[in-house]
Motif scaffolding. Structure first.
Motif, PDB file in Angstrom:
ATOM      1  N   THR A 110      26.934  66.123  34.261  1.00 55.17           N
ATOM      2  CA  THR A 110      28.146  65.397  34.640  1.00 55.17           C
ATOM      3  C   THR A 110      28.121  64.017  34.002  1.00 55.17           C
ATOM      4  OG1 THR A 110      28.186  66.542  36.774  1.00 55.17           O
ATOM      5  CG2 THR A 110      29.513  64.542  36.573  1.00 55.17           C
ATOM      6  N   GLU A 111      29.267  63.606  33.470  1.00 54.41           N
ATOM      7  CA  GLU A 111      29.377  62.278  32.859  1.00 54.41           C
ATOM      8  C   GLU A 111      30.528  61.513  33.493  1.00 54.41           C
ATOM      9  OE1 GLU A 111      30.308  60.137  28.539  1.00 54.41           O
ATOM     10  OE2 GLU A 111      29.368  62.115  28.593  1.00 54.41           O
ATOM     11  N   ALA A 112      30.303  60.232  33.774  1.00 53.64           N
ATOM     12  CA  ALA A 112      31.341  59.332  34.268  1.00 53.64           C
ATOM     13  C   ALA A 112      31.493  58.182  33.282  1.00 53.64           C
ATOM     14  CB  ALA A 112      30.987  58.807  35.654  1.00 53.64           C
ATOM     15  N   ASP A 113      32.738  57.887  32.887  1.00 54.01           N
ATOM     16  CA  ASP A 113      33.032  56.833  31.912  1.00 54.01           C
ATOM     17  C   ASP A 113      34.032  55.850  32.505  1.00 54.01           C
ATOM     18  OD1 ASP A 113      31.546  58.260  29.933  1.00 54.01           O
ATOM     19  OD2 ASP A 113      33.308  59.488  29.517  1.00 54.01           O
ATOM     20  N   VAL A 114      33.742  54.565  32.381  1.00 53.32           N
ATOM     21  CA  VAL A 114      34.663  53.508  32.795  1.00 53.32           C
ATOM     22  C   VAL A 114      34.837  52.553  31.624  1.00 53.32           C
ATOM     23  CG1 VAL A 114      35.094  51.612  34.401  1.00 53.32           C
ATOM     24  CG2 VAL A 114      33.933  53.678  35.202  1.00 53.32           C
ATOM     25  N   THR A 115      36.100  52.249  31.282  1.00 52.96           N
ATOM     26  CA  THR A 115      36.398  51.365  30.153  1.00 52.96           C
ATOM     27  C   THR A 115      37.465  50.361  30.563  1.00 52.96           C
ATOM     28  OG1 THR A 115      35.939  53.152  28.587  1.00 52.96           O
ATOM     29  CG2 THR A 115      37.130  51.238  27.743  1.00 52.96           C
TER      30      THR A 115
ATOM     31  N   GLY B 166      41.220  40.754  21.084  1.00 56.49           N
ATOM     32  CA  GLY B 166      41.062  41.672  22.201  1.00 56.49           C
ATOM     33  C   GLY B 166      39.606  41.840  22.593  1.00 56.49           C
ATOM     34  N   PHE B 167      39.374  42.194  23.857  1.00 60.05           N
ATOM     35  CA  PHE B 167      38.041  42.444  24.376  1.00 60.05           C
ATOM     36  C   PHE B 167      38.013  43.839  24.998  1.00 60.05           C
ATOM     37  CE2 PHE B 167      38.722  37.897  24.516  1.00 60.05           C
ATOM     38  CZ  PHE B 167      37.557  37.375  23.976  1.00 60.05           C
ATOM     39  N   GLU B 168      36.862  44.491  24.891  1.00 61.81           N
ATOM     40  CA  GLU B 168      36.701  45.818  25.484  1.00 61.81           C
ATOM     41  C   GLU B 168      35.271  45.952  25.990  1.00 61.81           C
ATOM     42  OE1 GLU B 168      38.291  49.059  23.196  1.00 61.81           O
ATOM     43  OE2 GLU B 168      36.777  50.449  23.952  1.00 61.81           O
ATOM     44  N   ALA B 169      35.129  46.584  27.138  1.00 61.88           N
ATOM     45  CA  ALA B 169      33.798  46.820  27.705  1.00 61.88           C
ATOM     46  C   ALA B 169      33.787  48.183  28.369  1.00 61.88           C
ATOM     47  CB  ALA B 169      33.434  45.732  28.710  1.00 61.88           C
ATOM     48  N   GLY B 170      32.620  48.818  28.366  1.00 59.85           N
ATOM     49  CA  GLY B 170      32.533  50.138  28.958  1.00 59.85           C
ATOM     50  C   GLY B 170      31.152  50.430  29.508  1.00 59.85           C
ATOM     51  N   TYR B 171      31.134  51.332  30.489  1.00 64.63           N
ATOM     52  CA  TYR B 171      29.866  51.817  31.038  1.00 64.63           C
ATOM     53  C   TYR B 171      29.988  53.317  31.255  1.00 64.63           C
ATOM     54  CZ  TYR B 171      25.980  52.800  34.136  1.00 64.63           C
ATOM     55  OH  TYR B 171      24.845  53.348  34.682  1.00 64.63           O
ATOM     56  N   SER B 172      28.941  54.056  30.873  1.00 62.82           N
ATOM     57  CA  SER B 172      28.914  55.501  31.055  1.00 62.82           C
ATOM     58  C   SER B 172      27.582  55.916  31.651  1.00 62.82           C
ATOM     59  CB  SER B 172      29.120  56.221  29.718  1.00 62.82           C
ATOM     60  OG  SER B 172      30.386  55.935  29.170  1.00 62.82           O
ATOM     61  N   HIS B 173      27.636  56.959  32.481  1.00 63.37           N
ATOM     62  CA  HIS B 173      26.419  57.494  33.100  1.00 63.37           C
ATOM     63  C   HIS B 173      26.442  59.010  32.982  1.00 63.37           C
ATOM     64  CE1 HIS B 173      22.970  56.489  35.806  1.00 63.37           C
ATOM     65  NE2 HIS B 173      23.011  57.803  35.979  1.00 63.37           N
ATOM     66  N   PHE B 174      25.298  59.573  32.609  1.00 65.78           N
ATOM     67  CA  PHE B 174      25.186  61.020  32.453  1.00 65.78           C
ATOM     68  C   PHE B 174      24.071  61.539  33.352  1.00 65.78           C
ATOM     69  CE2 PHE B 174      24.873  65.179  30.834  1.00 65.78           C
ATOM     70  CZ  PHE B 174      25.947  65.429  29.984  1.00 65.78           C
ATOM     71  N   TRP B 175      24.440  62.461  34.263  1.00 67.50           N
ATOM     72  CA  TRP B 175      23.460  63.145  35.106  1.00 67.50           C
ATOM     73  C   TRP B 175      23.201  64.513  34.466  1.00 67.50           C
ATOM     74  CZ3 TRP B 175      27.616  60.371  36.923  1.00 67.50           C
ATOM     75  CH2 TRP B 175      27.339  59.285  37.764  1.00 67.50           C
ATOM     76  N   SER B 176      22.085  64.663  33.792  1.00 67.93           N
ATOM     77  CA  SER B 176      21.834  65.873  33.015  1.00 67.93           C
ATOM     78  C   SER B 176      20.977  66.861  33.786  1.00 67.93           C
ATOM     79  CB  SER B 176      21.165  65.528  31.683  1.00 67.93           C
ATOM     80  OG  SER B 176      19.945  64.853  31.882  1.00 67.93           O
ATOM     81  N   THR B 177      21.056  68.121  33.359  1.00 66.65           N
ATOM     82  CA  THR B 177      20.251  69.186  33.955  1.00 66.65           C
ATOM     83  C   THR B 177      19.084  69.526  33.038  1.00 66.65           C
ATOM     84  OG1 THR B 177      21.499  70.952  32.884  1.00 66.65           O
ATOM     85  CG2 THR B 177      22.345  70.132  34.990  1.00 66.65           C
ATOM     86  N   ALA B 178      18.172  70.332  33.545  1.00 69.00           N
ATOM     87  CA  ALA B 178      17.059  70.799  32.715  1.00 69.00           C
ATOM     88  C   ALA B 178      17.556  71.662  31.567  1.00 69.00           C
ATOM     89  CB  ALA B 178      16.072  71.575  33.583  1.00 69.00           C
ATOM     90  N   SER B 179      18.699  72.302  31.738  1.00 68.11           N
ATOM     91  CA  SER B 179      19.263  73.144  30.677  1.00 68.11           C
ATOM     92  C   SER B 179      19.585  72.316  29.447  1.00 68.11           C
ATOM     93  CB  SER B 179      20.521  73.851  31.179  1.00 68.11           C
ATOM     94  OG  SER B 179      20.240  74.675  32.284  1.00 68.11           O
ATOM     95  N   LEU B 180      20.136  71.122  29.647  1.00 68.01           N
ATOM     96  CA  LEU B 180      20.516  70.283  28.518  1.00 68.01           C
ATOM     97  C   LEU B 180      19.308  69.869  27.691  1.00 68.01           C
ATOM     98  CD1 LEU B 180      22.928  68.820  27.135  1.00 68.01           C
ATOM     99  CD2 LEU B 180      22.357  66.833  28.529  1.00 68.01           C
TER     100      LEU B 180
END
Length: 440
Positions: free
Chosen positions: A380-385, A395-409
């Motif tokens: 699962t991935e969550a992205d905020v920008t 212009g300014f831009e900022a972002g944060y992303s988090h990935f909860w990975s499984t053993a399969s990946l």
């Protein structure tokens, strides 16, 4: 700028016709884009205990455009590099393997029909150019990547009020040969030839047709790309590819549809890929996607969608960062075992004013193929920008992303990372300065 020629036959021309033939316009622009990134598992999970990466990259572009009677010219030069990759006292720009200075675009577009034709035109665009169609899923300029993407091609364009029909060709060679057309597709330096890390095409051809609908659009694409065949020789007991003049031919065709209905916007696409890929493998690829976005109010919208690609499908020369998560785990240079992908996502956008915008997305990723003895779920991935326009050119831009990975990946047949962390994250801050000038 306007120029009046007062000699010879010019006297017989009417004032309006003379002005039409001699009116010209020059545009100049620049872009300075710096991006500071904290990478802790961006692209692929990192082993437990690995130290995150922190760096700043910069893209500097200078652009110029010229338009006159029946012709347009475009030029973009750019330099892309990481802060500090060159010693401050070195007497050359960079090492050859990291050379980031290049010609991004250099093209001319010739209007083949006269300007007296209203609401329709036929033109020819020749040279180094970006190919951007529909939502950039298969053909895009990959603008998120600092160096972007461009093609050396010729494109014949017919455009009217309702129709847009483009047909293009490209034929790559390494140099001016005295004989033969053998092409070595291995890119120089430390860059891959395309998004997925494969070799460059030797040639391509495409036909694109788009029809405007009432508050919508329907388009058709047929795209063929050819790759140099090769055989493997042994040199000093090591395998070495020897390239041949013949090619493997891959073809992709399909439809893209978008429609606006009151507050609801719909998009859908379906593509089929067949032929033989760069590794001489028979291709039977499919891509299906569908999404909707609902405007709850002027300031807030939300939607959902699903993407499906099977193991054989390659998304050509598009912009993966736009579709399959900001952390670029799929269909970017870091592969995932040719498993195919199922992506179920929710997207939201908040725009409280003309300067601010905030987006939040969540993706659930699954393999389209079996992973022996393991779940198909990748994670699962969550992205905020967030974006903010200080002025029209800053212009300014900022972002944060988090990935909860499984053993399969992280398993050997997918990302193949031993002792992989189940939590990965990535953050960035970007400043974009883009002045433009118009001279008439």
């Amino acid at each position: 700028m306007k120029k009046w020629f007062l000699g010879g036959a010019s006297f017989i021309l009417s004032g309006s016709l003379l002005q039409q033939h001699c009116y010209a316009q020059l545009s100049l622009g620049a872009q300075l884009r710096t991006r500071t990134e904290l990478r802790n598992g961006q692209g692929t999970p990192q082993p437990e205990g690995a130290t995150p990466a922190l760096f700043t990259s910069q893209r500097t572009r200078l652009t110029a455009g010229f338009s006159a009677y029946r012709i347009k010219l475009g030029l973009t030069v750019q330099d892309t590099r990481v802060w500090g990759q060159d010693a401050s006292t070195i007497n050359r720009t960079t090492t050859p393997d990291n050379n980031g200075f290049m010609l991004h675009e250099a093209w001319a577009e010739i209007l083949l029909t006269d300007t007296i034709w209203k609401n329709k035109s036929l033109s020819l665009k020749v040279g180094r150019q970006e190919l951007v169609y529909d939502d950039s899923r298969l053909l895009g300029n990959l603008d998120w990547l600092q160096q972007g993407r461009r093609h050396d091609a010729a494109v014949l364009k017919y455009e009217s009020t309702a129709w847009m029909i483009h047909t293009g060709v490209a034929f790559n060679q390494n140099k001016e040969n005295a004989a033969g057309t053998i092409y070595n597709p291995t890119p120089p330096g430390n860059y891959t030839a395309n998004t997925n890390g494969g070799n460059a095409y030797k040639s391509l051809e495409f036909v694109y047709a788009s029809r405007k609908l009432n508050k919508g659009n329907l388009s058709f694409l047929f795209f063929a790309d050819q790759f140099s065949k090769y055989h493997t020789d042994s040199v000093d007991h090591l395998p070495v590819k020897t390239w041949e003049a013949t090619t493997n031919n891959r073809m992709t065709t399909g439809l893209f549809y978008t429609q606006q209905f009151n507050r609801m916007a719909y998009t859908a696409s379906a593509y089929y890929q067949f032929g033989t890929n760069a590794n001489a493998q028979t291709v039977n690829g499919r891509l299906l996607s569908g999404a909707f976005q609902y405007s709850v109010s002027k300031a807030f919208s939300a939607g959902a969608g699903v993407d499906y690609t099977n193991a054989d499908f390659d998304p050509l020369y598009g912009t993966p960062h736009k579709f399959w998560g900001n952390m670029d785990y799929f269909y970017v240079a870091s592969g995932f075992g040719n498993k195919g992908l199922q992506d179920y996502y929710i997207k939201t956008k908040l725009k409280p004013g003309t300067r601010w915008a905030l987006t939040g997305d969540v993706h659930e990723f699954y393999s389209d193929s079996e992973i022996t003895g393991m779940s198909r779920k990748f994670g699962t991935e969550a992205d905020v920008t967030a974006t903010y326009a200080l002025t029209k050119i800053i212009g300014f831009e900022a972002g944060y992303s988090h990935f909860w990975s499984t053993a399969s990946l992280a398993s050997p047949t997918v990302k193949n990372v031993k002792n992989a962390s189940a939590n990965s994250n990535w953050a960035y801050v970007m400043i974009i300065i883009r002045p433009e000038f118009l001279i008439k």
